[in-house]
Design an enzyme around this catalytic site. Structure first.
Site, PDB file in Angstrom:
ATOM      1  N   THR A  98     -13.091  10.117  67.326  1.00 38.17           N
ATOM      2  CA  THR A  98     -13.057  10.906  66.109  1.00 38.17           C
ATOM      3  C   THR A  98     -12.805  12.413  66.600  1.00 38.17           C
ATOM      4  O   THR A  98     -13.509  12.800  67.446  1.00 38.17           O
ATOM      5  CB  THR A  98     -14.441  10.702  65.540  1.00 38.17           C
ATOM      6  OG1 THR A  98     -14.740   9.437  65.188  1.00 38.17           O
ATOM      7  CG2 THR A  98     -14.575  11.435  64.215  1.00 38.17           C
ATOM      8  N   MET A 104     -19.670  15.483  70.418  1.00 42.97           N
ATOM      9  CA  MET A 104     -19.531  14.529  71.445  1.00 42.97           C
ATOM     10  C   MET A 104     -18.441  13.634  71.590  1.00 42.97           C
ATOM     11  O   MET A 104     -18.448  12.771  70.593  1.00 42.97           O
ATOM     12  CB  MET A 104     -21.096  13.903  71.314  1.00 42.97           C
ATOM     13  CG  MET A 104     -21.173  12.883  72.467  1.00 42.97           C
ATOM     14  SD  MET A 104     -22.598  11.707  72.178  1.00 42.97           S
ATOM     15  CE  MET A 104     -21.990  10.671  70.995  1.00 42.97           C
TER      16      MET A 104
END
Length: 180
Positions: free
Chosen positions: A43, A117
């Site tokens: 992502t 992250m």
């Protein structure tokens, strides 16, 4: 209809060789732990509500300014605290990996709810902590070198990703961009 808003995300896509390798692990986990199937991805921009035209314009602008492919390095299989990060391949968050996401987030006007992250999800599911540990162990058993994986992100894709649809049946790729 053209002013109707939907949820979109930007994904970094692995090379075909890595896609096939990770897909094998994902298929095993989704079958054994009852999760939906989805494309392996990193992502880049999380779920953001936009019109289709606005999403396409922002995607095109971000990709045209970015251009360069980059390499990511895995740090091992980890477990998370929510559905979309149940079991994932944690990636090194060095500047080379964080910068393309920061760049795209700026173009989309996306503000992350938490620090970035980088990761590649292997399983979407609502599992207990014990079940997550079993899924993590199973992922490592299917491919014991996932934790040492390095691969290039050479393509970005714009996906329509209704996060309320946990079956993922409504999720679809809208556009793709080849990085140099």
């Amino acid at each position: 209809m053209e002013n109707e808003k939907h949820v979109y995300s930007v994904w970094g896509l692995p090379t075909e060789e890595v896609r096939e390798r990770v897909k094998k692990v994902m298929k095993t986990l989704s079958t054994e732990f009852n999760g939906p199937e989805f494309e392996p991805h990193v992502t880049i921009v999380g779920a953001i509500n936009l019109t289709l035209q606005d999403a396409l314009n922002k995607f095109s602008s971000a990709c045209n300014d970015l251009k360069k492919a980059y390499v990511v390095h895995s740090k091992g299989v980890s477990t998370g605290t929510f559905y979309y990060q149940c079991v994932y391949l944690l990636l090194d968050s060095n500047p080379q990996v964080v910068a393309p996401s920061d760049h795209c987030c700026r173009h989309f006007g996306y503000e992350r709810p938490s620090p970035y992250m980088p990761h590649m999800s292997l399983l979407y599911a609502d599992l207990t902590e014990d079940e997550k540990k079993k899924a993590q162990e199973r992922a490592n058993a299917v491919d014991d070198s996932l934790g040492n994986l390095s691969f290039s992100i050479k393509r970005f894709a714009l996906y329509q990703t209704d996060t309320e649809d946990k079956s993922l049946k409504s999720w679809e790729k809208i556009a793709e961009y080849e990085l140099e």
